[in-house]
Scaffold this active site. Sequence first.
Site, PDB file in Angstrom:
ATOM      1  N   ASP A   9       0.819  -1.212   0.000  1.00  0.00           N
ATOM      2  CA  ASP A   9       0.000   0.000   0.000  1.00  0.00           C
ATOM      3  C   ASP A   9       0.856   1.266   0.000  1.00  0.00           C
ATOM      4  OD1 ASP A   9      -2.109  -1.718   0.159  1.00  0.00           O
ATOM      5  OD2 ASP A   9      -2.952  -0.887   2.004  1.00  0.00           O
ATOM      6  N   ASP A  10       0.208   2.386  -0.322  1.00  0.00           N
ATOM      7  CA  ASP A  10       0.758   3.745  -0.177  1.00  0.00           C
ATOM      8  C   ASP A  10       1.899   4.058  -1.135  1.00  0.00           C
ATOM      9  OD1 ASP A  10      -1.086   3.848   1.813  1.00  0.00           O
ATOM     10  OD2 ASP A  10       0.341   3.900   3.467  1.00  0.00           O
ATOM     11  N   HIS A  58      -5.841   3.208  -4.355  1.00  0.00           N
ATOM     12  CA  HIS A  58      -5.806   3.334  -2.886  1.00  0.00           C
ATOM     13  C   HIS A  58      -6.274   4.718  -2.432  1.00  0.00           C
ATOM     14  CE1 HIS A  58      -4.844   1.840   1.021  1.00  0.00           C
ATOM     15  NE2 HIS A  58      -3.796   2.614   1.247  1.00  0.00           N
ATOM     16  N   HIS A 110      -5.529   9.189   0.717  1.00  0.00           N
ATOM     17  CA  HIS A 110      -5.567   8.295   1.881  1.00  0.00           C
ATOM     18  C   HIS A 110      -6.682   8.684   2.848  1.00  0.00           C
ATOM     19  CE1 HIS A 110      -3.819   5.410   4.800  1.00  0.00           C
ATOM     20  NE2 HIS A 110      -3.238   4.911   3.730  1.00  0.00           N
ATOM     21  N   HIS A 117       3.653  -2.429   3.058  1.00  0.00           N
ATOM     22  CA  HIS A 117       3.645  -1.049   2.580  1.00  0.00           C
ATOM     23  C   HIS A 117       4.892  -0.727   1.762  1.00  0.00           C
ATOM     24  CE1 HIS A 117       0.488  -0.818   5.581  1.00  0.00           C
ATOM     25  NE2 HIS A 117       0.077   0.292   4.999  1.00  0.00           N
TER      26      HIS A 117
END
Length: 269
Positions: A78-79, A129, A133, A224
């Site tokens: 993620d991210d 995603h 955020h 991540h």
Amino acid sequence: MARMPNSGLLGKCRRCIVIVLTIILLLASVEQTSASSPSQKKKHRPEEMSWVKMHKQFPDAFIINGPRNSKRVALTFDDAPDPRFTPQILDVLASYDVCATFFVVGSRAAKHPALVQRIHREGHTIGNHSYNHAVMSKLKDRDFHNQIWRTDAIVSRIIGYHPRFVRPPYGEMLPAQVAWSKRSGYTVVNWDVDSVDWRSNPSSASILRNIKKTLQPGSIVLQHAGGGYGQDLSGTIQALPVLISQLRQKGYQFVTLPELLNQSAAKIK
């Protein structure tokens, strides 16, 4: 001759009667006002539902794991993209010939399109995603839709397809939002294995322990490839070669989400 009642005592009694009658009238008034006025509305809490129940309601649109009948796992990050960490993770994956799935944040993708291109070029799947955020479950419909659409537009311009897979930040999404995602051609994918690499800059040993606790055939592993201010993903980077080697020794195969779930990486609608 009869005696007359004391005038002072009589005056006090009258005043007491007046006070009592006044109190009774006031209480009656308050009670009537309370009964006739509309009741105060309770604060409405967002609709909540467990991931398991959500998957049962949307079996093809809300995913937490793949089929359990084959020793295949999907690594997800993620991210991304983050110039500090994403290139190092890509280097490790390339050296072990492993393809994974990267869920990118739209605002970051706009700043680092070359990194998104590299992820795509090296055979990894790219997912949505959100734009910045956001906590999806707290958004109004229009804002929620914009989080998805805006990121979709940015990523599709970079890699040439509209990502099918969506992962809400923190894994939070309401059933109504999942229903909208399904109607719009998206598949929401969370995870069943959390490396917990997002908390307090853990060591590689800690990350490996967290993964091994719940990993099984068909698992989707959360890691991540990007972090916030002060976040250090060195533990993730150092744990990755060990994780790949150990799982391969146990007969596991690493696949992307399209391979694990038998769904295309690109959105159909």
